[in-house]
Scaffold this active site. Structure first.
Site, short mmCIF file in Angstrom:
data_model
loop_
_atom_site.label_atom_id
_atom_site.label_comp_id
_atom_site.label_asym_id
_atom_site.label_seq_id
_atom_site.Cartn_x
_atom_site.Cartn_y
_atom_site.Cartn_z
N ARG A 160 24.86 -58.37 -7.13
CA ARG A 160 23.94 -57.27 -7.38
C ARG A 160 22.94 -57.70 -8.46
O ARG A 160 23.33 -58.02 -9.58
CB ARG A 160 24.70 -56.02 -7.85
CG ARG A 160 23.76 -54.89 -8.15
CD ARG A 160 24.40 -53.65 -8.75
NE ARG A 160 23.31 -52.79 -9.22
CZ ARG A 160 23.32 -52.06 -10.30
NH1 ARG A 160 24.39 -52.01 -11.07
NH2 ARG A 160 22.27 -51.35 -10.64
N HIS A 215 15.53 -51.17 -12.36
CA HIS A 215 16.54 -51.14 -13.42
C HIS A 215 15.79 -51.05 -14.76
O HIS A 215 15.85 -51.96 -15.58
CB HIS A 215 17.44 -52.37 -13.34
CG HIS A 215 18.77 -52.20 -14.02
ND1 HIS A 215 19.97 -52.34 -13.37
CD2 HIS A 215 19.09 -51.92 -15.30
CE1 HIS A 215 20.97 -52.15 -14.22
NE2 HIS A 215 20.45 -51.90 -15.41
N GLU A 255 20.74 -45.60 -12.73
CA GLU A 255 21.02 -44.69 -13.83
C GLU A 255 19.83 -43.87 -14.31
O GLU A 255 19.32 -44.09 -15.43
CB GLU A 255 21.63 -45.47 -15.01
CG GLU A 255 22.90 -46.20 -14.63
CD GLU A 255 23.61 -46.82 -15.84
OE1 GLU A 255 23.04 -46.80 -16.94
OE2 GLU A 255 24.73 -47.32 -15.67
N ASN A 271 28.15 -46.13 -11.43
CA ASN A 271 28.32 -46.99 -12.60
C ASN A 271 29.21 -46.22 -13.56
O ASN A 271 28.87 -45.10 -13.94
CB ASN A 271 26.99 -47.24 -13.30
CG ASN A 271 26.07 -48.16 -12.50
OD1 ASN A 271 26.45 -48.68 -11.46
ND2 ASN A 271 24.86 -48.35 -13.01
N TYR A 318 32.15 -46.56 -16.99
CA TYR A 318 32.73 -47.45 -17.98
C TYR A 318 33.92 -46.87 -18.73
O TYR A 318 34.79 -47.60 -19.17
CB TYR A 318 31.65 -47.84 -19.02
CG TYR A 318 30.64 -48.82 -18.47
CD1 TYR A 318 29.54 -48.39 -17.72
CD2 TYR A 318 30.79 -50.19 -18.67
CE1 TYR A 318 28.62 -49.29 -17.21
CE2 TYR A 318 29.88 -51.11 -18.15
CZ TYR A 318 28.79 -50.65 -17.42
OH TYR A 318 27.91 -51.55 -16.90
N GLU A 358 28.79 -50.78 -11.02
CA GLU A 358 28.97 -51.33 -12.38
C GLU A 358 30.25 -50.78 -12.98
O GLU A 358 30.57 -49.60 -12.82
CB GLU A 358 27.84 -50.91 -13.33
CG GLU A 358 26.64 -51.77 -13.32
CD GLU A 358 25.58 -51.31 -14.32
OE1 GLU A 358 25.93 -50.86 -15.43
OE2 GLU A 358 24.41 -51.41 -13.96
C1 PNW Z 1 24.43 -49.60 -18.07
N1 PNW Z 1 25.85 -45.17 -22.61
O1 PNW Z 1 23.83 -48.94 -19.14
C2 PNW Z 1 23.32 -50.39 -17.45
O2 PNW Z 1 23.11 -50.18 -16.08
C3 PNW Z 1 23.34 -51.84 -17.79
O3 PNW Z 1 22.03 -52.34 -17.73
C4 PNW Z 1 24.00 -52.07 -19.14
O4 PNW Z 1 23.91 -53.37 -19.58
C5 PNW Z 1 25.44 -51.63 -19.00
O5 PNW Z 1 25.54 -50.28 -18.53
C6 PNW Z 1 26.27 -51.75 -20.27
O6 PNW Z 1 25.76 -50.92 -21.27
C7 PNW Z 1 24.41 -48.02 -19.96
O7 PNW Z 1 25.33 -45.10 -23.75
C8 PNW Z 1 23.89 -47.94 -21.23
O8 PNW Z 1 26.78 -44.44 -22.27
C9 PNW Z 1 24.36 -46.99 -22.11
C10 PNW Z 1 25.37 -46.13 -21.69
C11 PNW Z 1 25.89 -46.22 -20.42
C12 PNW Z 1 25.40 -47.17 -19.55
#
Ligand code: PNW
Length: 549
Positions: free
Chosen positions: A78, A124, A171, A318, A320, A384
């Site tokens: 990707r 992006h 996002e 995406n 985390y 992601e």
């Molecule tokens: C994503 N938050 O961004 C992006 O798609 C990527 O480019 C980035 O490198 C990756 O996650 C890791 O950060 C985010 O603050 C940035 O919750 C910030 C947040 C979540 C996703």
């Protein structure tokens, strides 16, 4: 291993990146500026003063990066296209840069030559600066929708014969809220005058989200009307959103967790953006959104609704982490909900990452997959998911590559993925750990490392981390055997046919072996042994292929 513990047929896995975070070569071959170029150079915008001029130098080192992907044996990659490489000023009447198109075209060819399927993001976050200057970028509906659709058309024309998976926009929440609400991402607009000279945090984020959805929907309409019947690809948007748990069992905190989801994943700006998932698929707006935003919440016209409705072939996810949610707080961008990782008894939800917003809690991933599936009944592409080890940037490379916290994170998420598929029956079609490489982490500059490959920014050398080995082994072991056989065949066919392939230049064994500088071979004996067996096997295959040729 029983079949029920395998991934489904045709499951796609690989690693992910984004153009601005890796390419560098900002002034090369006719590229125009994006909104991140100058923004990153303003004092205080990135933690370490880092910018995107070099990044991981991947515009120059693209062949090496593809060889690295091939050495990992991924099935897909990707990556995103830099809009201002393709149209330096960005607009529909501006000149197109053939060198930019040629770059991505040969990139796609090289991926395919290694049996790696391109999974392409159109946007992006790197809006051409020309469009920000000309009309305020995402704030101008009529212009941005037309210009984005035109850019998408150029990409479909140039690459669509070979690309089967498209993501329109990555996002929207980050562009809307972080770019136009908090003002910490480009273009850096907010009501906070100590931070940003211009902007209105009470209205602009919602306007921007609204326009992003429309632009996305028009690009999808174009694809479906003019390209899908011949190019046969899938197209959709990808949203960030994390699982939300109530802080405790009080009714107000249970409601708070739902409110957090409403604002994050639920409807707006994400899914409202995305064909406004709730209204479109469930038939109503989430009342809580209207309650909070009132007449600041834009609406679509009947005509716009007809384009927006159903404008994604899948749910791009995406994700985390998980947040513990408490009612209260003034932060409208997260639904007036307070987030914490500390439980009432003082314990932490999981291991802390380098960035404050991330802790390791795999059960949240499984719950989120279930929530999205039950709510929207659309196939999910996880585009992601990843972890930044605390303090990794301060470690010497020999230590950084032993990224056991990241392995722990992926042990949890891969198990959650498999359980969601096989136990909960969720329809999940892909998984892309973020990221192939350590790279430019936006406002964090280069201080936060998300890669499964370590990058030495001085030498631009890449060093696979232990997590890369873990993931490659896991996916190899869990791939459905029919799919594996089909894809392996494709790989051999294409690599045989290409003159610049790993096999043709005889380097497969060393790449499969991923010889690591810096004594990384010191990994656990079990890891070494596994890698050794894999390398021997790959050498064996390479020898047979060389013989056949
Ligand atoms: C994503 N938050 O961004 C992006 O798609 C990527 O480019 C980035 O490198 C990756 O996650 C890791 O950060 C985010 O603050 C940035 O919750 C910030 C947040 C979540 C996703």
């Amino acid at each position: 291993m029983s079949p029920s513990h395998k991934l489904p047929k045709d499951f796609i896995w690989g690693f992910a990146t984004a153009a601005f975070q890796i390419e560098g070569s900002a002034n090369v071959d006719g590229r125009g500026k994006s909104i991140w170029d100058d923004f990153a150079k303003l004092p205080g915008k990135t933690l370490d003063g880092g910018n995107g001029d070099v990044a991981t130098d991947s515009y120059r080192l693209w062949k090496e990066d593809i060889a690295l992907l091939a050495s990992y044996g991924v099935r897909s990659y990707r990556f995103s296209i830099s809009w201002s490489r393709v149209i330096p000023l960005g607009g529909r009447n501006d000149p197109v840069n053939q060198a930019g198109i040629d770059f991505y075209s040969k990139f796609v060819d090289e991926l395919l030559a290694h049996g790696i399927q391109p999974f392409v993001t159109l946007y992006h976050w790197d809006l051409p600066q020309g469009l920000q200057d000309r009309y305020g970028g995402w704030l101008n509906k009529d212009e941005i929708v037309k210009d984005f659709t035109n850019y998408a058309k150029i990409c479909f024309e140039a690459l669509g014969d070979r690309v089967e998976h498209w993501l329109t926009i990555n996002e929207p929440w980050c562009c809307a809220i972080l770019g136009h609400g908090r003002g910490v991402f480009a273009p850096g607009r907010s009501s906070d005058r100590s931070r940003n000279p211009e902007g209105d945090s009470s209205t602009e984020p919602w306007i921007v989200a609204h326009h992003i959805i429309l632009a996305h929907a028009h690009a999808v309409k174009l694809y479906r009307d003019e390209y899908k019947s011949t190019q046969k690809g899938q197209i959709g948007i990808t949203l960030n959103g994390d699982w939300a748990l109530p802080y405790d069992n009080t009714p107000e905190n249970i409601a708070a967790a739902q409110h957090a989801l409403d604002f994050a994943i639920g409807e707006y700006p994400f899914s409202y953006a995305l064909a406004s998932l709730d209204p479109v698929y469930l038939g109503f707006y989430p009342p809580y959104m209207r309650e909070v935003l009132g007449d600041r919440m834009p609406d679509f016209t009947e005509e716009e609704w007809s384009v927006v409705k159903g404008s994604s072939d899948f749910y791009g996810m995406n994700t985390y982490t998980t947040n513990l949610c408490r009612a209260g707080g003034e932060d409208e961008f997260q639904g007036n909900v307070d987030y914490t990782f500390t439980r009432p008894d003082g314990s932490q939800l999981g291991a802390q990452a380098h960035c404050a917003w991330l802790q390791d809690y795999p059960d949240g991933f499984r719950q989120l997959l279930n929530y999205i599936w039950k709510r929207y009944k659309m196939p999910i592409y996880v585009t992601e998911n990843g972890f930044a080890v605390k303090g990794e940037n301060d470690m010497p490379v020999e230590e950084a590559v032993k990224d056991y916290d990241r392995i722990h994170y992926f042990q949890g998420t891969t198990k959650a993925l498999l359980d969601a598929i096989n136990v909960d029956d969720v329809d999940i079609r892909s998984y892309f750990p973020w990221s192939l490489l350590d790279n430019f982490e936006w406002a964090d500059g280069y201080t936060t490392r998300f890669g499964i490959t370590y990058v030495d920014y001085e030498t631009q050398k890449r060093y696979p981390k232990e997590s890369a080995r873990f993931l490659v082994k896991w996916f190899t072991e869990h791939e459905d055997s029919e799919t594996a056989a089909r894809l392996d065949k494709l790989k051999r066919k294409t690599t045989n046919a290409s003159s610049s392939t790993t096999i043709a230049n005889g380097s497969v064994s060393s790449k499969a072996d991923t010889k690591l500088p810096c004594g990384h071979e010191e990994g656990s004996p079990a890891t070494q042994q596994r890698w050794g067996i894999r390398a021997t096997f790959m050498k064996f295959i390479a020898a047979i292929l060389a013989f056949i040729r």
